[in-house]
Every structure is written in structure tokens, then in C-alpha cells.
Design a protein around this motif. Structure first.
Motif, PDB file in Angstrom:
ATOM      1  N   ARG A  36       0.997  -1.121   0.040  1.00 19.00           N
ATOM      2  CA  ARG A  36       0.221   0.093   0.283  1.00 19.00           C
ATOM      3  C   ARG A  36       0.637   1.540  -0.071  1.00 19.00           C
ATOM      4  NH1 ARG A  36      -5.486   0.087  -1.097  1.00 19.00           N
ATOM      5  NH2 ARG A  36      -6.518  -1.952  -0.359  1.00 19.00           N
ATOM      6  N   TRP A  98      -4.275  -0.557  -6.219  1.00 16.96           N
ATOM      7  CA  TRP A  98      -4.391  -0.278  -4.997  1.00 16.96           C
ATOM      8  C   TRP A  98      -3.625   1.656  -5.052  1.00 16.96           C
ATOM      9  CZ3 TRP A  98      -1.687  -4.473  -1.378  1.00 16.96           C
ATOM     10  CH2 TRP A  98      -2.671  -5.179  -1.091  1.00 16.96           C
ATOM     11  N   TYR A  99      -2.485   1.405  -5.420  1.00 19.29           N
ATOM     12  CA  TYR A  99      -2.237   2.771  -5.608  1.00 19.29           C
ATOM     13  C   TYR A  99      -2.756   4.057  -6.729  1.00 19.29           C
ATOM     14  CZ  TYR A  99       1.172   7.164  -6.543  1.00 19.29           C
ATOM     15  OH  TYR A  99       1.513   7.724  -6.722  1.00 19.29           O
ATOM     16  N   ASP A 101      -6.435   3.854  -6.937  1.00 23.58           N
ATOM     17  CA  ASP A 101      -7.835   4.130  -6.091  1.00 23.58           C
ATOM     18  C   ASP A 101      -7.590   4.548  -5.231  1.00 23.58           C
ATOM     19  OD1 ASP A 101      -8.959   1.601  -8.254  1.00 23.58           O
ATOM     20  OD2 ASP A 101      -8.725   0.406  -6.645  1.00 23.58           O
ATOM     21  N   ASP A 102      -6.101   4.710  -4.407  1.00 26.16           N
ATOM     22  CA  ASP A 102      -5.595   5.151  -2.844  1.00 26.16           C
ATOM     23  C   ASP A 102      -5.835   6.858  -3.443  1.00 26.16           C
ATOM     24  OD1 ASP A 102      -6.115   3.328  -1.912  1.00 26.16           O
ATOM     25  OD2 ASP A 102      -4.015   3.115  -1.101  1.00 26.16           O
ATOM     26  N   THR A 296      -0.567   4.423   6.197  1.00 20.83           N
ATOM     27  CA  THR A 296      -1.019   3.874   4.096  1.00 20.83           C
ATOM     28  C   THR A 296      -2.040   5.364   4.722  1.00 20.83           C
ATOM     29  OG1 THR A 296      -2.759   2.322   4.871  1.00 20.83           O
ATOM     30  CG2 THR A 296       0.083   1.540   3.995  1.00 20.83           C
ATOM     31  N   VAL A 297      -2.404   5.305   3.479  1.00 22.72           N
ATOM     32  CA  VAL A 297      -3.919   6.210   2.796  1.00 22.72           C
ATOM     33  C   VAL A 297      -4.929   5.696   3.456  1.00 22.72           C
ATOM     34  CG1 VAL A 297      -4.587   7.980   0.648  1.00 22.72           C
ATOM     35  CG2 VAL A 297      -2.162   7.322   0.799  1.00 22.72           C
ATOM     36  N   ARG A 298      -4.691   4.112   3.025  1.00 25.70           N
ATOM     37  CA  ARG A 298      -5.387   3.398   2.803  1.00 25.70           C
ATOM     38  C   ARG A 298      -6.190   2.766   4.651  1.00 25.70           C
ATOM     39  NH1 ARG A 298     -10.243   2.568   0.762  1.00 25.70           N
ATOM     40  NH2 ARG A 298      -8.620   3.457  -0.948  1.00 25.70           N
ATOM     41  N   LEU A 301      -8.026   6.152   5.006  1.00 27.18           N
ATOM     42  CA  LEU A 301      -9.407   6.334   4.398  1.00 27.18           C
ATOM     43  C   LEU A 301     -10.284   5.117   5.519  1.00 27.18           C
ATOM     44  CD1 LEU A 301      -8.183   6.037   0.648  1.00 27.18           C
ATOM     45  CD2 LEU A 301      -9.367   8.296   2.240  1.00 27.18           C
ATOM     46  N   GLY A 307     -10.830  11.232   1.789  1.00 22.37           N
ATOM     47  CA  GLY A 307      -9.467  11.686   1.180  1.00 22.37           C
ATOM     48  C   GLY A 307      -9.277  13.320   0.434  1.00 22.37           C
TER      49      GLY A 307
END
Ligand code: ZN
Length: 495
Positions: A36, A98-99, A101-102, A296-298, A301, A307
Motif C-alpha cells: 500500500r 491499490w495505488y 485507487d488510493d 498508509t493512505v488506506r 481512509l 480523502g
């Protein structure tokens, strides 16, 4: 509009002057895909997204070419595959998505080109062959190394001498190197590792060469073939306008990219302007796995932080300063955005405020632009409602007049230039408004039930909310509704 940028290469804030204003060419180093994206990756993605948005606004959407790569061949990926048993191609395909989407959740627009290193092996091999032919590289023991002493300007970007670099860097000494500073262009692969046939045997590229090969292909060779370069641009072969990345990449990665590209293409510079963003901290400390503040960004979120809120918080610090991510800053950003979304709901964008553009054009002063918008937002709110306790709602035109709406349209256009108040990002704000109305209703129904001792309506409301994926927390203090990850607002319609 004059744009000024701080150029790492010259250590000065300079007027940006594109080689070809009809095709401004930008390359940014992207992620290595095996996990991620962490918050530091996100900062770089947002900073350069801001740069590209500004360039598209000033030069026209069709007059900017933005390339950001995916490193999908790397020893960290090989290590992850060995550890988990998952095929490398499955790891890189999943984490690439993933990248994307994030970053989309953060309002980061997709670049024009997103090349993957594994698609560029022939171009890398050709570049390495050219470097060997011109005496800048040598093959030894299945490896090919760049000879740092063959390039006298090595270290100029980061302003270091070779002696400093040897002292400061963890330079790997190996028997096949003529000099410890020499870096790998190609290395041999054993049967269990990804590899491609090459003049030096089956192997794989070193990390740095991919950016040199991809930048030249997508920002020089292809635009030339497609006749997308002016005569002036053709007089500066292989050189493009802006190269960006985090400041942790300046040495050795960018020094090595410059050495490879300038020696292979016989140019004085690789890119005219080099932009580097500072790093991210968390609550005043460096983010690291050992400090337990690595996320991580996820992760954020999933904790329910929108975001758009992360983006706002990032943009509130200038890219050349360390960004301190704090819970307080996130909460403040959320509050401000919530107000803006209420006040400017349904307002269509016109043109951004000149002052906001000027601030952004002054070395991407996003912090100044947001500050300016905060003051304007406050003024428009006061004009609309005249008192501090009024709800944040769009006023009626008969109450405020047409001029208020003209300003509101400029406000929304300015915010959208910053990638904020975009319809696609705003779902969170509407959800929280809807839920607060449901929470008020549930608490008043509950108060009635306390008197009548008939809790059937309370139970009915609760069941509908839970079925829609909302967590219902009832206490003496009141009712709190928290949307869960499976929240479906459609199921609340007609409640
Ligand atoms: Zn790179």
C-alpha cells in the motif's frame, strides 16, 4: 500568468519558461509497487498533481504531458514474493491498482502516461549499450556499471562532492566495481528471479536506468514522432521541462538519472527544472515503522477520514517544508471543508480568483491559497447569514443578490483548481449531513418513547440504520451514528 518555481538544479526561485509552451513536459518518479502507498508517497503524488493542475490551467489541458512511472521490477518486490509465495506479477498488478485507487480517493488525477519498468527493458538495454560504447559504463561479471568518474558533473544536483557522497552514503563495495561510487545499470538474475536476455546474460535492470529510458521515450522520442514538438524544442534534443520527486530521491536516484541521461544523450542537462518536495512527519516525528507511527493512505481512509480532508491537510503546508500530519490538523480541515460544502452546495464553478492563481504560480503556494480561500469563505458566509450560529447552507438569491453567487462560483472554481470541492470527492460531506438529521430524529423519537414507554418506533429506526450499515451508539449523552465500511445511504431513503 508567470509561474515561479524553486529549481533544485540552480538553487533559485526562477521564472518558469517552457521549452515549448504548446507541450510542457513533466516527469515524476512514481512508486515501487509491492505494498500500500504510505502517507509520504501520497504527499509527493499530491504536490505534483497540484503542479500539473496549475500547468494545465495556464498552458491548456492539451498542452501538458505528464509522465509518472511504476517501478515493477525491484528487489523489494522479489523479497515480498519470496516471503509470501505469491507470484510477482500478481503482487505488482494488485498493488498498482491499490495505488491508483488510493490516489484517486485523494483527488490525484491520472498522468498522461504511467509506464511500467518491465515494459521498457529493450529501451533500457539500448541505453546501457550506448553508455558502454561511449566509455561511461563497463560490463563486469554479469553486471554493467556506470563509471561515475567518467562524468565530471556527478553530484551537481544535490551539491555534493564525490568524497562527501562516499562518506555519507552507504556505498556498496563489490569486487566487480572499479570504483565504489559506480552504480548498477544491469545485474544478473538467478533462475528464480525475474530476468531478461541481454548482451550480458540473463538479468534485470538496476533501479535508476528505468526513469532515464522512460522519460526519453515518452517526453522526447514519441512527441517527436507525433510531430508534437516545436522547432525550438527540436533544437534541445532529449531535454524536457520539469523533473520531480521527493527530496529523498535527489541523491542518489536523481544524480544517477542525470548521469545516465546526459551521457547517453550527450546533453548538458536532463531536465531544465528539478522540483523536490520535503518529507512528511506525524505529530512532529519522522514517520517510521520502528516508531509505530507509520501508516498508509488506506489506513486513514478506513478510519473514516475522507480523502479530500487528507488532501486539504497536505496542501496547507508548502511543498518545500516538512508536512506535519496531526489529528488536530485533519479535524480542522474536515470542519472547514464541511462548511464550504454546505455553503457552496450546487454552485457551478466559473473562473478561479486571480489572487489564488497568483499564489499558486508563486512556487505552488498552496498554503497561501487555502488561507486566502478560508478568509473569502468566511466573508461569503457572513454576507449570506449575518450571524455566526447560522447553519452552513447556500443562501437564497433574493437574500444575498447575484454578486454573492458570482463570488461563490469563483470560490468553487478556485477550490477545484486545488482539487477540492470536486463532486466526486464530496460524498462524505453529504453522508455526514444526512446522518446528523437521522441522529436528531432518533434522539427525539427516543425522548418520546421514554415518556410513552413504547419503544417500537425506536427499534424500527435502529433496525433500518443497522441494515444500512450504520453503527448506532445510544447513551445518556445522545445518539451518535457512525457509517461503517458497508454503509449504503440508498437504504435510508424513505426512512
Ligand atoms: Zn526516477
Amino acid at each position: 500568468m508567470d509561474i515561479f518555481l524553486t529549481n533544485t538544479r540552480t538553487r533559485a526561485k526562477e521564472l518558469f519558461s517552457p521549452i515549448d509552451p504548446m507541450n510542457v513536459r513533466i516527469y515524476v518518479c512514481g512508486p515501487t509497487v509491492y505494498d500500500r502507498a504510505h502517507m509520504g508517497n501520497a504527499r509527493a503524488a499530491i504536490v505534483f498533481d497540484m503542479l500539473v493542475r496549475l500547468m494545465r490551467h495556464v498552458y491548456g489541458a492539451d498542452h501538458v504531458t505528464y509522465v509518472r512511472n511504476f517501478t515493477d521490477v525491484d528487489d523489494k518486490i522479489n523479497a515480498r514474493a519470496a516471503q509470501t509465495g505469491e507470484p510477482i506479477s500478481a503482487i505488482t498488478a494488485r498493488t498498482t491498482q491499490w495505488y491508483l485507487d488510493d490516489m484517486a480517493a485523494l483527488g490525484v488525477l491520472e498522468p498522461d502516461h504511467m509506464p511500467r519498468a518491465t515494459q521498457y527493458i529493450p529501451q533500457m538495454i539500448a541505453m546501457i549499450e550506448g553508455l558502454i560504447d561511449s566509455g561511461h559504463a563497463y560490463a563486469a561479471d554479469g553486471h554493467v556499471l556506470f563509471s561515475v568518474s567518467s562524468y565530471e558533473k556527478y553530484g551537481a544536483l544535490s551539491g555534493r562532492s564525490v568524497d562527501d557522497m562516499i562518506a555519507g552514503a552507504r556505498v556498496e563495495v563489490a569486487p566487480y566495481k572499479r570504483d565504489p561510487m559506480d552504480f548498477v545499470l544491469w545485474k544478473p538474475s538467478s533462475e528464480d528471479l525475474p530476468g531478461w536476455d541481454s548482451p550480458w546474460g540473463r538479468g534485470r535492470p538496476g533501479w535508476h536506468i528505468e526513469c532515464s529510458a522512460m522519460a526519453d521515450d515518452l517526453l522526447w522520442r514519441r512527441p517527436l514522432e507525433q510531430d508534437r514538438l516545436s522547432e525550438e524544442a527540436k533544437l534541445r534534443p532529449h531535454v524536457f521541462d520539469i523533473h520531480g520527486g521527493g527530496n529523498d530521491l535527489a541523491f542518489p536516484h536523481h544524480e544517477n538519472e542525470i548521469a545516465q541521461s546526459c551521457c547517453a544523450n550527450h546533453t548538458q542537462v536532463m531536465a531544465n527544472v528539478w522540483l523536490h518536495n520535503e518529507m512528511l512527519q506525524v505529530e512532529g516525528k519522522k514517520m517510521s515503522k520502528s516508531l509505530g507511527n507509520f501508516f498508509t493512505v488506506r489506513d486513514l481512509l478506513d478510519q473514516g477520514i475522507p480523502g479530500e480532508v487528507i488532501r486539504f491537510a497536505f496542501l496547507s503546508t508548502h511543498y518545500r517544508k516538512p508536512m506535519d500530519w496531526t489529528a488536530e490538523r485533519a479535524a480542522q480541515a474536515q470542519k472547514t471543508l464541511h462548511r464550504w460544502r454546505g455553503l457552496f452546495k450546487g454552485i457551478a464553478p466559473s473562473e478561479p480568483y486571480e489572487e489564488v492563481l497568483k499564489l499558486l504560480a508563486d512556487d505552488l503556494n498552496t498554503a497561501g491559497a487555502l488561507n486566502h480561500l478560508s478568509h473569502l469563505g468566511q466573508a461569503l458566509y457572513t454576507m449570506a447569514h449575518g450571524r455566526a450560529s447560522a447553519p452552513f447552507e447556500t443562501p437564497a438569491v433574493e437574500d444575498v443578490g447575484a454578486e454573492w453567487f458570482e463570488n461563490a462560483s469563483k470560490f468553487v472554481a478556485s477550490a477545484q483548481l486545488l482539487g477540492l470541492l470536486e463532486p466526486a470527492l464530496g460524498n462524505w460531506a453529504e453522508l455526514s449531513v444526512d446522518l446528523s438529521a437521522h441522529a436528531d430524529r432518533l434522539s427525539s423519537v427516543r425522548a418520546d418513547a421514554m415518556q410513552s414507554k413504547d419503544f417500537s418506533e425506536v427499534d424500527r429506526l435502529k433496525q433500518v440504520l443497522i441494515a444500512a450499515g450504520v453503527e448506532v451508539r445510544m447513551s445518556k449523552a445522545g445518539v451518535e451514528l457512525v457509517p461503517g465500511s458497508g454503509f449504503d445511504p440508498a437504504k435510508l431513503e424513505g426512512l
